[in-house]
Structures are given as structure tokens and as C-alpha cells.
Design an enzyme around this catalytic site. Structure first.
Site, PDB file in Angstrom:
ATOM      1  N   ASP A 101       0.868  -1.171   0.000  1.00 48.51           N
ATOM      2  CA  ASP A 101       0.000   0.000   0.000  1.00 48.51           C
ATOM      3  C   ASP A 101       0.907   1.224   0.000  1.00 48.51           C
ATOM      4  O   ASP A 101       1.709   1.394   0.924  1.00 48.51           O
ATOM      5  CB  ASP A 101      -0.842  -0.045   1.292  1.00 48.51           C
ATOM      6  CG  ASP A 101      -2.203   0.581   1.131  1.00 48.51           C
ATOM      7  OD1 ASP A 101      -2.268   1.661   0.526  1.00 48.51           O
ATOM      8  OD2 ASP A 101      -3.188  -0.003   1.622  1.00 48.51           O
ATOM      9  N   ASP A 132      -3.043   4.716  -2.389  1.00 50.91           N
ATOM     10  CA  ASP A 132      -4.045   5.314  -1.520  1.00 50.91           C
ATOM     11  C   ASP A 132      -4.556   6.634  -2.113  1.00 50.91           C
ATOM     12  O   ASP A 132      -3.775   7.418  -2.637  1.00 50.91           O
ATOM     13  CB  ASP A 132      -3.367   5.573  -0.163  1.00 50.91           C
ATOM     14  CG  ASP A 132      -4.343   5.916   0.932  1.00 50.91           C
ATOM     15  OD1 ASP A 132      -5.181   5.068   1.272  1.00 50.91           O
ATOM     16  OD2 ASP A 132      -4.264   7.044   1.467  1.00 50.91           O
ATOM     17  N   HIS A 152     -11.142  -2.226   4.164  1.00 47.32           N
ATOM     18  CA  HIS A 152     -11.008  -1.796   5.564  1.00 47.32           C
ATOM     19  C   HIS A 152     -11.706  -0.471   5.870  1.00 47.32           C
ATOM     20  O   HIS A 152     -11.630   0.008   6.991  1.00 47.32           O
ATOM     21  CB  HIS A 152      -9.520  -1.706   5.901  1.00 47.32           C
ATOM     22  CG  HIS A 152      -8.825  -0.658   5.077  1.00 47.32           C
ATOM     23  ND1 HIS A 152      -8.660  -0.769   3.709  1.00 47.32           N
ATOM     24  CD2 HIS A 152      -8.298   0.546   5.409  1.00 47.32           C
ATOM     25  CE1 HIS A 152      -8.051   0.307   3.252  1.00 47.32           C
ATOM     26  NE2 HIS A 152      -7.822   1.123   4.262  1.00 47.32           N
ATOM     27  N   ASP A 153     -12.344   0.118   4.857  1.00 47.92           N
ATOM     28  CA  ASP A 153     -13.056   1.386   5.086  1.00 47.92           C
ATOM     29  C   ASP A 153     -14.567   1.224   4.987  1.00 47.92           C
ATOM     30  O   ASP A 153     -15.294   2.210   5.138  1.00 47.92           O
ATOM     31  CB  ASP A 153     -12.627   2.420   4.026  1.00 47.92           C
ATOM     32  CG  ASP A 153     -11.145   2.752   4.100  1.00 47.92           C
ATOM     33  OD1 ASP A 153     -10.600   2.785   5.217  1.00 47.92           O
ATOM     34  OD2 ASP A 153     -10.546   2.969   3.033  1.00 47.92           O
TER      35      ASP A 153
HETATM   36  C1  GLC Z   1      -7.695   5.665   2.235  1.00 46.38           C
HETATM   37  C2  GLC Z   1      -7.544   4.490   3.156  1.00 46.38           C
HETATM   38  C3  GLC Z   1      -8.123   4.859   4.493  1.00 46.38           C
HETATM   39  C4  GLC Z   1      -7.341   6.041   5.033  1.00 46.38           C
HETATM   40  C5  GLC Z   1      -7.342   7.199   4.056  1.00 46.38           C
HETATM   41  C6  GLC Z   1      -6.313   8.210   4.398  1.00 46.38           C
HETATM   42  O1  GLC Z   1      -9.011   5.949   1.963  1.00 46.38           O
HETATM   43  O2  GLC Z   1      -8.140   3.368   2.598  1.00 46.38           O
HETATM   44  O3  GLC Z   1      -8.100   3.793   5.379  1.00 46.38           O
HETATM   45  O4  GLC Z   1      -7.898   6.450   6.254  1.00 46.38           O
HETATM   46  O5  GLC Z   1      -7.019   6.764   2.755  1.00 46.38           O
HETATM   47  O6  GLC Z   1      -5.034   7.721   4.143  1.00 46.38           O
END
Ligand code: GLC
Length: 533
Positions: free
Chosen positions: A101, A203, A327-328
Site C-alpha cells: 500500500d 491510496d 477496511h473502510d
Molecule cells: C484511504 C484508506 C483509508 C485512510 C485514508 C487516508 O481511503 O483506505 O483507510 O484512512 O485513505 O489515508
């Protein structure tokens, strides 16, 4: 069967690991790299080809690793660089790829780049971040909002300017218009590619460049109080700027120099904007994440139209991909129910393109309720009462029925599901009717039959309950019929002469039955039919 010309990231199945919650080996209640290594055999057994690991780098953990303070090392919580080297070697030995990531939009406020940048207006790294004077009345430079609540500007008393942060104030946004920033991040990519990683999930790709004039975002006429504050405005000037595509293309050129690698972009945008991220001549992201199955209502006709719209919008040679969770987002088994989650699995693994499975989906893991005073996720903490915490979908993987589900020997950082003694990997491995067995069998069939991964997609018929389509490769044809509701329904292959045999079904008693004329499907039933030539 001729499958030449299709690359590993097109044929393969991706599995997302949230490392904090996968497997703890050192008894601190937090998953680690050795834990992933320990479970590689399991992933291999399941049929996974590609592992994507959420951030493992040093981080103050304000956003659980998405606030990075060193891009080229491993957080001691997760292990050491030697563990990482072992992970990649072992994964490769098993024939699996490993994707990291990459979080290029922002760093932690504890990253040395930011510490330098905020140290003085004359610092050479000042322009690495987005600094701006206050307006005449001292107020913030513009109306932009933070995804995690409140406005997106933080005042720095020492240098008397604001800096922009799309997420937490501890996650200052980098200034991607600065060529030095670009080079620094490309060096990070080279560092991991030199170590042998097979690509990156990038990301918030659509956030990376902002309007050069930092103009105010317009109001969102559809905003309701139930939504996150961020949705008050339409992020027209703070995201998805045309120049972002130049950056994506440069990243692509960089990884292409390393051979068959992949760039997956995290992008929450409507289809017509999403597909632009494939880039001119498909030289942008290989896989701009297609999140439609996460965001659409779970209705057959809507999903069917969305698949058609997506297939139609894809650029020539642009490769599709599908996702049910991450995970979101709320877990699929919580969103649609456990019975329907099997139908969802069948959809995910029989659509054209690359599927990504979120850890735990394969055992039907659900969101775990977390008491208000136990919330860890900053998104939940900053906007209380709106049910925006992402903790419920990030809880530890239950491996067996022992204390703490075999995840850890100590109390985990988030609680396990209460039913972990019943719903866990070990139990389901031994159960021929379990979700896990179903996933494994679907994956096995998908890998055996190119029609299901790389074959053509043709919609057959759909209504408010049913979704059906044909997948075809050379002379092999498969019909998928999914009932997206709990009610009985009938499939009538009007106009087309469809005959065949059910080879896998959500309800295994249907397997082996012929399809010949009208077919009745019970609630939450899905079947995959091998059609006769
Ligand atoms: C992306 C990630 C999330 C994170 C955000 C800020 O959306 O998936 O988990 O909080 O970016 O990095």
C-alpha cells in the site's frame, strides 16, 4: 486452452490483508508480518494469487498506518525488514505476488519532510506541503473540508501559515506539483520494487493534486445530516484534477521498467470519471478500483445496469476489477446478510476482471459492534453519533476456537466477533457446506475455467430479483443466475436455448441438476451452469 496475453494481475485473485488484524505472533495483540508468513500456506490453499498488505511502515498510527513517518522501513509493531524480506521470498516461492500500500498523498506530521517543512518559511522543503496564508480576517484560506471532519486547514503558530490536510491534521498533504516531491516518492517506489514487490495499491489516488488556485468547493445540494461533514461540499477543486493523470502516468512508466508489475488506484468516483484513470492508451493505473458493488444498493436490476455501464465505459483493453469490501467499508455479510453473502461471492468470482477479497470475507465475517467508548478509528472518534467508525470491519481474523480465536495469545487491539468459536477458519475448513469451502470451490472453478476470469461477459436477463449473465471463452460457456433477494423466483430462458448442468451452487443440493427450460430459484440462491455447446 489458449490464454496467452493475459497477465497475472488480470487472471489472479487478490486478497487484502489488514496487517493489524490478521495474525499476531509476538503476543502484543496486534498482527504482524510473521503472522502473515505463518498464514501464507492457508492463502495458497484458498487459491489466492496476489496479496495486498495495508501499510506496514513506521507510523504514529493516528490513522493506523495511513500516516507514514518513514516510507522505506517496517514498523517495529509489524516486525523488521528481515521479516519483510522473508515474507516476499516465501510468497514468491508459493507462486504468490505481493503488493504494498503506497500512501503518496500525505505523510505523517512526524515525517522528517514535514518537520523540516514546518520549521520555517525559508526551509527548502517548505513547498513540499501545501502552505497558505490566512485570509485578511485570519480565517482559513478556503472552504475545503477534511474527510475526517472539520475544516481541512491547520494553523501553524510558529510560521504563521495554514497547511492543508485532506484527512487528519496529523496527515499533511504533500504538494505533488513540486517535482522534488514527485522524485522523492518515485524513489520510495524504486526502493520497494528493488526489493521485489509486485506493485502498489495507491491510496486516495484521486486526491493527489489540488486546484492550482485552491478555489472554494461548491455546496452539495444533496447533503443530509446523516452523512459525514465532508459531504457538505462537492470536492470539485480538491480532488480529481486533470494533472493527476500525469502523475499516474509517471508512476506507471516507473513500474513498467521493472517488468510485469501492477498499479491499483483507490478511487471513489463515478464510472465515467473512474475510467479516465486507465490513462491515455491504458498507460495509467492498471486497475482503478471499481467500488460499485460497495456503494450501490443491493438490487439486481441496479447491479446489472452498473455492470453493463462499467463494461461499456471501459477503454479498449482496459481491464475490469470488482470488490465487495475493504477496511473502510461495512463488511458484505453485514450489509446483505450471511445467506446473500454467498450469492455476492458467486457474483464477485464469476464477473469478468480481477476480484479482490477482503480478509475474512471468505468465512462470512461480519462487522463487530464496538462500544462508543472503545472506538479506535479517528473517523469514528471525530464524528461521533454518525456511525462512521471503521473499527467494526477491522476486527481480528478468527482462525480457530481457542482463546482470542488463534489470532493472538493476548487481548487483541480490537475485540473478536462474539461468535468466533463458531465462525472461524478451522471450523469452516472441515465443513463441506461452509462459506470457506464455497469460496475455495468457486476459486478452484474460476481458475480451471478461463471463461470465468478472462472470458467475455454477456448479460442475459435481470429483473428486480434476478441477475443472469453468460461468460464465454472459446467454446466454453457458463451461465450464472443469482437471486439477490430472499424470495423465490423463476428464471425462464426465453428467446435463447439454454441447456446445461449446474456445477456449483450456493445450495449444494442443486449441483449436478440439469437446467432445461424454466428454473425455480429459492431465496438467496445462486447457480453456475455449464452450458451445452
Ligand atoms: C484511504 C484508506 C483509508 C485512510 C485514508 C487516508 O481511503 O483506505 O483507510 O484512512 O485513505 O489515508
Amino acid at each position: 486452452m489458449e490464454q496467452k496475453g493475459f497477465l497475472w494481475w488480470q487472471r489472479g485473485i487478490i486478497y487484502q490483508i489488514y496487517p493489524r488484524s490478521f495474525q499476531d505472533t509476538n503476543g502484543d495483540g496486534i498482527g504482524d508480518l510473521k503472522g502473515i508468513i505463518r498464514k501464507l500456506e492457508y492463502l495458497h490453499w484458498l487459491g489466492i494469487d496476489v496479496i495486498w498488505v495495508s501499510p506496514i511502515y513506521p507510523s504514529p498510527m493516528k490513522d493506523f498506518g495511513y500516516d507514514i513517518s518513514n516510507y522505506t522501513d517496517v514498523h517495529p509493531l509489524f516486525g523488521s525488514m528481515a521479516d519483510f524480506d522473508e515474507l516476499i521470498t516465501r510468497a514468491h516461492t508459493l507462486g504468490m505476488k505481493l503488493i504494498l500500500d503506497l500512501v503518496p498523498n500525505h505523510t505523517s506530521n512526524e515525517h522528517p519532510w514535514f518537520i523540516e517543512s514546518r520549521s520555517g518559511r525559508d526551509n527548502p522543503k517548505r513547498d513540499w506541503y501545501i502552505w497558505k496564508d490566512a485570509q485578511e480576517d485570519g480565517s482559513v484560506p478556503n472552504n475545503w473540508l477534511s474527510v475526517f471532519g472539520g475544516n481541512a486547514w491547520e494553523w501553524d503558530e510558529q510560521t504563521r501559515q495554514y497547511y492543508y490536510h485532506a484527512f487528519l491534521k496529523e496527515q499533511p498533504d504533500l504538494n505533488w506539483r513540486n517535482p522534488e516531491v514527485q522524485q522523492a516518492m518515485y524513489n520510495v517506489m524504486r526502493f520497494w520494487l528493488d526489493k521485489g514487490v509486485d506493485g502498489f495499491r495507491i491510496d486516495v489516488m484521486w486526491h493527489m493534486i489540488k486546484d492550482s488556485q485552491l478555489r472554494d468547493n461548491p455546496l452539495n445540494p444533496d447533503y443530509t445530516d446523516l452523512q459525514a461533514d465532508y459531504n457538505r461540499l462537492l470536492p470539485v477543486y480538491s480532488t480529481d484534477q486533470p494533472e493527476v493523470h500525469d502523475i499516474v502516468r509517471q508512476m506507471r512508466t516507473l513500474v513498467d521498467n521493472y517488468g510485469e508489475k501492477v498499479i491499483i488506484g483507490e478511487i471513489y468516483l463515478p464510472i465515467e470519471k473512474l475510467v479516465v484513470y486507465y490513462g491515455v492508451d491504458n498507460l495509467g493505473a492498471h486497475l482503478p478500483f471499481n467500488f460499485q458493488l460497495l456503494t450501490l444498493p443491493w438490487e439486481a436490476s441496479k447491479i446489472s445496469s452498473a455492470i453493463d455501464a462499467y463494461e461499456a465505459a471501459l477503454p479498449i483493453n482496459g481491464w475490469p476489477n470488482w470488490v465487495l469490501g475493504n477496511h473502510d467499508q461495512q463488511r458484505i455479510a453485514s450489509r446483505v446478510g450471511l445467506a446473500q453473502a454467498k450469492v455476492a461471492a458467486m457474483l464477485l468470482l464469476t464477473l469478468r476482471g480481477t476480484p479482490t477479497i477482503y480478509y475474512g470475507e471468505e468465512i462470512g465475517m461480519k462487522d463487530v459492534p464496538i462500544e462508543e467508548d472503545q472506538i479506535r478509528d479517528p473517523q469514528g472518534l471525530n464524528m461521533p453519533g454518525k456511525h462512521l467508525s471503521r473499527d467494526p470491519e477491522r476486527t481480528p481474523m478468527p482462525w480457530d476456537s481457542s482463546t482470542y480465536g488463534g489470532f493472538s495469545k493476548e487481548q487483541p487491539w480490537l475485540p473478536l466477533a462474539r461468535d468466533y468459536k463458531r465462525v472461524n477458519v478451522q471450523k469452516q475448513q472441515d465443513d463441506p457446506f461452509s462459506m470457506l469451502t464455497f469460496y475455495r470451490r468457486l476459486i478452484e472453478i474460476r481458475k480451471k475455467e478461463p471463461a470465468l476470469s478472462i472470458g467475455s461477459y454477456r448479460p442475459v436477463y435481470s429483473n428486480h430479483q434476478l441477475l443472469s449473465y453468460i461468460r464465454e471463452w472459446n467454446n466454453d460457456k457458463f451461465l450464472v443466475i443469482l437471486n439477490l433477494t430472499p424470495g423465490v423466483c423463476y428464471f425462464t430462458p426465453a428467446h435463447i436455448d439454454l441447456k446445461g448442468t449446474i456445477i456449483i451452487a450456493t445450495h449444494s443440493e442443486l449441483e449436478g441438476l440439469p437446467l432445461n427450460g424454466t428454473f425455480g430459484l429459492g431465496g438467496d440462491e445462486g447457480i453456475l451452469v455449464k452450458l451445452e455447446e
